[in-house]
Design an enzyme around this catalytic site. Sequence first.
Site, PDB file in Angstrom:
ATOM      1  N   HIS A 107       3.801   0.189   3.490  1.00  0.00           N
ATOM      2  CA  HIS A 107       5.020   0.096   2.696  1.00  0.00           C
ATOM      3  C   HIS A 107       5.841   1.544   2.536  1.00  0.00           C
ATOM      4  CE1 HIS A 107       3.599  -3.960   2.138  1.00  0.00           C
ATOM      5  NE2 HIS A 107       4.658  -4.281   1.766  1.00  0.00           N
ATOM      6  N   GLY A 108       4.863   2.724   2.571  1.00  0.00           N
ATOM      7  CA  GLY A 108       5.697   3.777   2.548  1.00  0.00           C
ATOM      8  C   GLY A 108       4.550   4.993   2.115  1.00  0.00           C
TER       9      GLY A 108
END
Length: 237
Positions: A94-95
């Site tokens: 997700h990051g």
Amino acid sequence: MGAIAYTLQIFFDFAGYSDMAIGLGRMFGFHFLENFKYPYISKSISEFWRRWHISLQTWFKDYIYIPLGGSRVNSKARLVFNIFVVWFLTGVWHGANWTFIVWGLMYFVLLIFEKFFHMDEKMGKFKNLYTMFFVMMGWVLFRSDSLSAALVYIRSMFGFGCKGFMDAYVIQYFKQYILYFIMGILCCFPIFKNINRIFKKNMVYNLLYVVCMCGILYLSIIFIFSNAYNPFIYFNF
């Protein structure tokens, strides 16, 4: 109120984005599976992740969890390791931010507690509240720019470092957006889906259904033109 609003926003953003892809794909002859199955009615964290972002979880299961050995391993330590790898990578996916990694590891811990200590079963009638509490705490982490910002926000939610339960801004926003909150919460449940299944053979109902859908489409277009540019959250991933 902010945590509840983001909990609704991210669901309708992700699920709406997926539903649009399913509908557009079908127009061209492609049939994609449902990706979000009313996750907020879940009674455990395990059930939540069976209902939330199904395509992503299926990918991690097929290409990470099962190749590592899945649950068919000789020791609990190896099983814990396999689950850890999946959720660590889910956070990283997700990051590149510690908030996402801690978010993923939070679910790793919760799933381990459910798997080995049956924490969800011990909640009794409060299973859904227990699930949604941790889901909302997770979304605070997910939304925050840093771990320190998330900690400050969560502290404030429980009354630490703030004055009083609410202020004039809360009352103002509540009055302004109460209808959105009510409709958003109702649409998290399969109420309208069940009504549609019961009355779908009724001609009058079908006509009203089409009229309502056209009305919602019209209102949605008006809101798009009246508001500033607001892209899908999912574009970030």
